[in-house]
Write an enzyme that holds these catalytic residues in place. Structure first.
Site, short mmCIF file in Angstrom:
data_model
loop_
_atom_site.label_atom_id
_atom_site.label_comp_id
_atom_site.label_asym_id
_atom_site.label_seq_id
_atom_site.Cartn_x
_atom_site.Cartn_y
_atom_site.Cartn_z
N SER A 55 0.88 -0.99 0.38
CA SER A 55 -0.38 -0.24 -0.33
C SER A 55 0.77 0.70 -0.40
CB SER A 55 -0.87 -0.08 1.23
OG SER A 55 -1.94 0.67 1.00
N ASP A 113 -9.60 -5.43 -4.43
CA ASP A 113 -9.68 -4.68 -3.97
C ASP A 113 -9.92 -2.91 -4.59
OD1 ASP A 113 -6.86 -2.63 -2.71
OD2 ASP A 113 -5.90 -3.58 -3.32
N HIS A 171 -7.40 -5.33 -0.33
CA HIS A 171 -6.17 -4.95 -0.10
C HIS A 171 -5.67 -6.24 1.36
CE1 HIS A 171 -3.97 -1.29 -0.69
NE2 HIS A 171 -3.94 -1.26 0.97
#
Length: 398
Positions: free
Chosen positions: A171, A341, A374
């Site tokens: 991320s 995601d 995610h």
């Protein structure tokens, strides 16, 4: 539509409470029992070392090192630096069992594992002259993470080991790397980079909660109220979160999914362990910067909001762009992204891959997992086989 409105309202309330808490919540000091080494690594039977790194702008960052596997055999492969994402710290790589957590898996496979913690997290709350209680301590965004934190961490691992290193980011940890690589920084010390849930372009991000916060300029409102530290944790926040989790049909894992996408493979029974350590503070300015990316779609430096301030900072009226096509074509990159995601959206990842279209064919791997969201890339119970095995194979080739 009603559920979307309720979820957005919950998110806004949580953010506002977090902002209020940030004015009076202090980081708890680390002691031997609460340190990441003691609570998360040594408790699993691994050797763990604590290290301190000072950035050029004065922040003192904590790192953890796992120099040997659980068997006690010393590392015989290159060092790997793991960099977490937003609102979390190095615990993200230690969340599951040793057979399911990337840090332990790498150590057991002979790699010398180093765990990074960005400025502002509990392990990295030091500074040469400032305290986290000083507003100036929080005067940074991910620009500074890419320009100061990441170079200091990479240089330290390189100097300590005498070797070039592999990098893994998740991320926000990928965004830091993309920014640095596009400026041709760190390249002489990096063997390859594994980028999980890559964050670069955010213009197509479908997360309703994150987009709602960006579009109503919530972070900007909090910033201009003078609240420079954003603490998504505190007594009032915890009480509200606990109450939400008790509502029929809602649990904590679903609340996380509302923000990150429907994670397929996170072990919901371990969410309490996660909440014992997370979430971690960040700078409100950092959230403003991310919101600018969501609204504008570009990967640019922080926008000070007017031509005069941008000119003073950058020598031009608009923030400079991080050009992804400037990343050297010969740098080995492993990208892993998921079809569910809602933060690292597949469409945005495809835009990124388009920027890398001239990359050497044998130096770029794009791994797609249709059912992954995610959090699955760092907390998924099957990530060891569907993500980490291919990643380790990539490292061993480079």
């Amino acid at each position: 539509m009603a559920n979307s409105s309720i979820a957005t309202l919950i998110f806004v309330v949580l953010l506002c409470i977090s902002a209020a808490e940030s004015a009076r919540t202090k980081l708890k000091p680390i002691n031997d029992q609460t340190s990441i080494c003691k609570s998360m690594v040594e408790s699993q039977g691994y050797v763990c070392q604590q290290h301190k790194v000072t950035t050029k702008d004065g922040y003192i960052l904590g790192m953890q090192r796992i120099p040997v596997g659980r068997s006690g055999k010393a590392a015989d492969k290159p060092p790997v630096l793991l960099q977490h994402g937003l609102f979390i710290d190095a615990v993200t790589w230690l969340f599951n069992s040793p057979n399911e957590s990337l840090a332990f898996i790498l150590a057991d496979n002979g790699f010398d594992v180093w765990l990074a913690n960005t400025r502002g997290t509990i392990s990295s709350s030091g500074h040469k002259s400032l305290s986290p209680n000083d507003p100036d301590y929080w005067n940074w965004s991910w620009d500074e993470l890419a320009a100061y934190d990441l170079p200091a961490l990479v240089q330290y691992v390189h100097d300590q080991t005498g070797q070039k290193l592999h990098y893994v980011g998740h991320s926000l940890g990928t965004l830091m790397a993309f920014a640095a690589f596009s400026e041709h920084n760190l390249l002489s010390m990096i063997r390859s980079a594994g980028l999980l849930s890559p964050i670069a372009y955010l213009g197509q991000m479908p997360s309703q909660l994150a987009r709602a916060a960006a579009e109503i300029f919530l972070a900007e409102d909090i910033y201009w109220l003078g609240l420079r530290e954003f603490v998504p944790k505190g007594q009032q926040y915890s009480k509200l979160l606990e109450g939400i989790c008790k509502v029929p049909g809602i649990d904590c894992s679903n609340l996380i999914s509302a923000f990150t996408g429907p994670n397929c493979c996170v072990n919901a029974s371990r969410i309490n362990i996660f909440l014992d350590h997370e979430p971690q503070p960040t700078a409100t300015k950092n959230l403003v910067h991310i919101a600018q990316m969501i609204r504008g779609g570009a990967i640019a430096m922080y926008d000070y909001g007017n031509e005069a301030d941008n000119m003073k900072q950058y020598g031009q009226s608009t923030p400079p762009i991080y050009n992804m096509s400037n990343i050297p074509n010969e740098l080995p990159l492993f990208l892993a992204y998921g079809g569910q995601d809602t933060l690292s959206d597949p469409n945005d990842v495809h835009t990124l891959l388009g920027s890398l279209k001239n990359h050497d064919g044998d130096k770029l791997v794009a791994l797609f997992r249709d059912n992954y969201a995610h959090a699955d890339f760092v907390m998924g119970v099957n990530a060891n086989t569907v993500v980490y095995d291919p990643l380790i194979s990539f490292f061993e080739q480079h």
